[in-house]
Write a protein that holds these residues in place. Structure first.
Motif, PDB file in Angstrom:
ATOM      1  N   SER A   1      52.685  39.040  46.723  1.00 51.06           N
ATOM      2  CA  SER A   1      53.741  38.521  45.868  1.00 51.06           C
ATOM      3  C   SER A   1      54.607  39.690  45.406  1.00 51.06           C
ATOM      4  O   SER A   1      54.142  40.830  45.349  1.00 51.06           O
TER       5      SER A   1
ATOM      6  N   ALA B   1      55.632  40.392  42.495  1.00 52.53           N
ATOM      7  CA  ALA B   1      55.122  40.976  41.249  1.00 52.53           C
ATOM      8  C   ALA B   1      53.927  41.890  41.504  1.00 52.53           C
ATOM      9  O   ALA B   1      53.868  42.999  40.981  1.00 52.53           O
ATOM     10  N   SER B   2      52.976  41.431  42.337  1.00 51.81           N
ATOM     11  CA  SER B   2      51.794  42.262  42.612  1.00 51.81           C
ATOM     12  C   SER B   2      52.175  43.557  43.314  1.00 51.81           C
ATOM     13  O   SER B   2      51.625  44.622  43.032  1.00 51.81           O
ATOM     14  N   LEU B   3      53.123  43.438  44.236  1.00 50.46           N
ATOM     15  CA  LEU B   3      53.583  44.615  44.955  1.00 50.46           C
ATOM     16  C   LEU B   3      54.125  45.653  43.976  1.00 50.46           C
ATOM     17  O   LEU B   3      53.723  46.809  43.969  1.00 50.46           O
TER      18      LEU B   3
ATOM     19  N   THR C   1      53.898  45.887  40.554  1.00 47.91           N
ATOM     20  CA  THR C   1      52.997  46.420  39.522  1.00 47.91           C
ATOM     21  C   THR C   1      51.975  47.380  40.140  1.00 47.91           C
ATOM     22  O   THR C   1      51.601  48.364  39.510  1.00 47.91           O
ATOM     23  N   SER C   2      51.561  47.123  41.382  1.00 52.25           N
ATOM     24  CA  SER C   2      50.597  48.017  42.019  1.00 52.25           C
ATOM     25  C   SER C   2      51.224  49.363  42.363  1.00 52.25           C
ATOM     26  O   SER C   2      50.578  50.403  42.265  1.00 52.25           O
ATOM     27  N   LEU C   3      52.508  49.333  42.769  1.00 50.32           N
ATOM     28  CA  LEU C   3      53.208  50.594  43.028  1.00 50.32           C
ATOM     29  C   LEU C   3      53.292  51.421  41.747  1.00 50.32           C
ATOM     30  O   LEU C   3      53.067  52.623  41.744  1.00 50.32           O
TER      31      LEU C   3
ATOM     32  N   LEU D   1      53.084  42.665  31.807  1.00 47.69           N
ATOM     33  CA  LEU D   1      52.250  43.819  32.088  1.00 47.69           C
ATOM     34  C   LEU D   1      52.012  44.637  30.807  1.00 47.69           C
ATOM     35  O   LEU D   1      52.952  44.960  30.094  1.00 47.69           O
TER      36      LEU D   1
ATOM     37  N   GLY E   1      51.416  38.992  38.963  1.00 48.03           N
ATOM     38  CA  GLY E   1      51.429  40.365  39.455  1.00 48.03           C
ATOM     39  C   GLY E   1      50.180  41.139  39.135  1.00 48.03           C
ATOM     40  O   GLY E   1      50.236  42.304  38.782  1.00 48.03           O
ATOM     41  N   LEU E   2      49.023  40.482  39.251  1.00 52.49           N
ATOM     42  CA  LEU E   2      47.764  41.212  39.143  1.00 52.49           C
ATOM     43  C   LEU E   2      47.445  41.751  40.532  1.00 52.49           C
ATOM     44  O   LEU E   2      46.766  41.092  41.309  1.00 52.49           O
ATOM     45  N   GLY E   3      48.000  42.913  40.842  1.00 53.52           N
ATOM     46  CA  GLY E   3      47.647  43.594  42.083  1.00 53.52           C
ATOM     47  C   GLY E   3      46.446  44.454  41.763  1.00 53.52           C
ATOM     48  O   GLY E   3      45.305  43.983  41.752  1.00 53.52           O
ATOM     49  N   SER E   4      46.716  45.709  41.448  1.00 52.42           N
ATOM     50  CA  SER E   4      45.616  46.566  40.982  1.00 52.42           C
ATOM     51  C   SER E   4      45.321  46.310  39.504  1.00 52.42           C
ATOM     52  O   SER E   4      44.279  46.711  38.999  1.00 52.42           O
ATOM     53  N   CYS E   5      46.228  45.625  38.813  1.00 54.88           N
ATOM     54  CA  CYS E   5      46.011  45.286  37.403  1.00 54.88           C
ATOM     55  C   CYS E   5      44.868  44.274  37.261  1.00 54.88           C
ATOM     56  O   CYS E   5      44.516  43.591  38.216  1.00 54.88           O
TER      57      CYS E   5
ATOM     58  N   PHE F   1      46.794  47.478  32.831  1.00 56.50           N
ATOM     59  CA  PHE F   1      47.548  48.213  33.845  1.00 56.50           C
ATOM     60  C   PHE F   1      46.753  49.382  34.445  1.00 56.50           C
ATOM     61  O   PHE F   1      46.687  49.544  35.654  1.00 56.50           O
TER      62      PHE F   1
ATOM     63  N   LEU G   1      46.093  46.973  47.291  1.00 55.68           N
ATOM     64  CA  LEU G   1      47.125  46.497  48.216  1.00 55.68           C
ATOM     65  C   LEU G   1      47.484  47.531  49.268  1.00 55.68           C
ATOM     66  O   LEU G   1      47.885  47.181  50.373  1.00 55.68           O
ATOM     67  N   PHE G   2      47.384  48.805  48.899  1.00 53.21           N
ATOM     68  CA  PHE G   2      47.794  49.867  49.817  1.00 53.21           C
ATOM     69  C   PHE G   2      46.559  50.638  50.260  1.00 53.21           C
ATOM     70  O   PHE G   2      46.021  51.446  49.516  1.00 53.21           O
TER      71      PHE G   2
ATOM     72  N   GLY H   1      46.947  40.476  45.922  1.00 57.15           N
ATOM     73  CA  GLY H   1      47.302  40.321  44.519  1.00 57.15           C
ATOM     74  C   GLY H   1      47.008  38.913  44.026  1.00 57.15           C
ATOM     75  O   GLY H   1      46.804  38.001  44.819  1.00 57.15           O
TER      76      GLY H   1
END
Lengths: 191, 172
Positions: free
Chosen positions: A135, A137-139, A141-143, B24, B40-44, B63, B110-111, B148
């Protein structure tokens, strides 16, 4: 950040985006690449997830910049990145599409950074590109988490279209504050 | 246990039928029938605390695992500060600390190549450590992986819906 400095960054982004568009055009032969005037926004960190599009699915190539926490990314709605690469990979093998995406991202993003680096005589070393599907948003916030950046976010983003409006993408540069200050310094806009 | 910081323990207004968004680094405490959502909970990591009898609870969007410098309006940026503050906010709305149940989602990577710090995994570990330190019971989780997530938390019954890629739905 005042309006004059934002304008200076927009100028910089315009030239970077022009370079990136030229690189994309060369890659795709005669397909039309349209680039809009870049937007430079200061977004509070707390609002970033909603600002960039929340749960909207995107496909992207992300690339670290300078090894200090900056990022640049090429983002498409849905599976746009794969659709972009399909003409380059006639068989459509997933593995080849994936490496094709990395290559398209690499060429486009490096062209953008090269323009900025040349203009300001400041090295902006591109790191290894990586494809991501998630998504918006996830992209984002992770960056930001990977760069451990907790201040307001400076988003330098450019919309572009390929083949008329059939493929809309966005090129987003998230500079670290130190790089940003140095770029402005070189433009005679230091704090 | 140190005294709780109640600076952020402000009751939330009800704003119509739609869920209230937690950005966030933010945390929000509320009571039924409010629903809280975070994107937007990727790494969060999204952390929910719920008192099932009082039907009060709260959601924090964490975060980074650790930090010491605060930012106004973002009391949940760092796991080492966020969990205790969320507890305080829920307690200020009448939540009974002995009944609090915790759920968390997020902490993905994600990365694969670029995220050398593996922030997601460290976030999850930091939240776990805080939950243990504060004697809070973790009753559900959906963490790790490479995708995510978004989270919707219903204060009416404590149900927590986790979506990934806007499609897969999981209740924790």
């Amino acid at each position: 950040m005042d309006a004059t400095r934002l304008d200076a960054l927009r100028e910089l982004a315009t030239i970077g985006a022009g370079n990136a568009a030229r690189a994309l055009s060369e890659l795709y032969g005669d397909r039309l690449v349209n680039v809009s005037i870049p937007a430079v926004r200061v977004v509070p960190l707390a609002r970033v997830a909603e600002e960039v599009g929340g749960d909207r699915p995107v496909s992207a190539v992300v690339m670290p910049v300078g090894g200090r926490g900056g990022w640049i990314c090429l983002i498409f709605a849905d599976d746009g990145l794969e659709r972009l690469c399909r003409p380059l990979v006639p068989g459509g093998e997933p593995e080849l599409l994936r490496s094709g995406a990395v290559e398209v991202g690499n060429i486009t993003l490096t062209a953008y950074l090269d323009a900025l680096a040349t203009l300001t005589d400041r090295p902006l070393r591109p790191g290894p590109p990586e494809p991501v599907e998630d998504s918006a948003a996830s992209l984002m916030t992770s960056l930001l988490a990977a760069s451990q950046s907790v201040g307001d976010v400076i988003l330098m983003s450019t919309q572009f279209e390929l083949d008329g409006s059939r493929l809309e993408g966005q090129l987003v540069y998230l500079p670290v504050r130190r790089d940003l200050e140095a770029l402005l310094e070189r433009l005679g806009m230091g704090a | 246990m140190r005294p709780l910081d109640v600076r952020e323990a402000v009751p939330t207004p009800q704003d119509g039928a739609g869920p209230r968004t937690v950005g966030l680094g933010e945390l929000v405490a509320a009571s039924a029938p409010t629903r809280l959502v975070t994107y937007g909970l990727g790494s969060c990591v999204g952390l929910c605390l719920y008192d099932p009898f009082g039907k009060v609870g709260g959601l924090a969007h964490v975060f980074l695992p650790w930090g010491d410098r605060d930012r106004e309006g973002q009391p949940a940026l760092y796991a080492n500060l966020a969990v205790e503050r969320l507890v305080a906010a829920v307690a200020a709305l009448g939540g009974d600390l002995r009944r609090l149940e915790a759920k968390m989602a997020g902490g993905a990577r994600l990365f694969a190549h670029s995220d050398t710090l593996n922030v997601g995994e460290r976030n999850v570990e930091a939240v776990r450590t805080e939950l243990r330190r504060l004697d809070l019971r973790l009753v559900g989780e959906d963490v790790g992986g490479t995708r995510g997530r978004s989270l919707l938390f219903d204060l009416a019954d404590g149900r927590t819906r986790v979506t990934s890629g806007g499609r897969d739905v999981r209740w924790i």
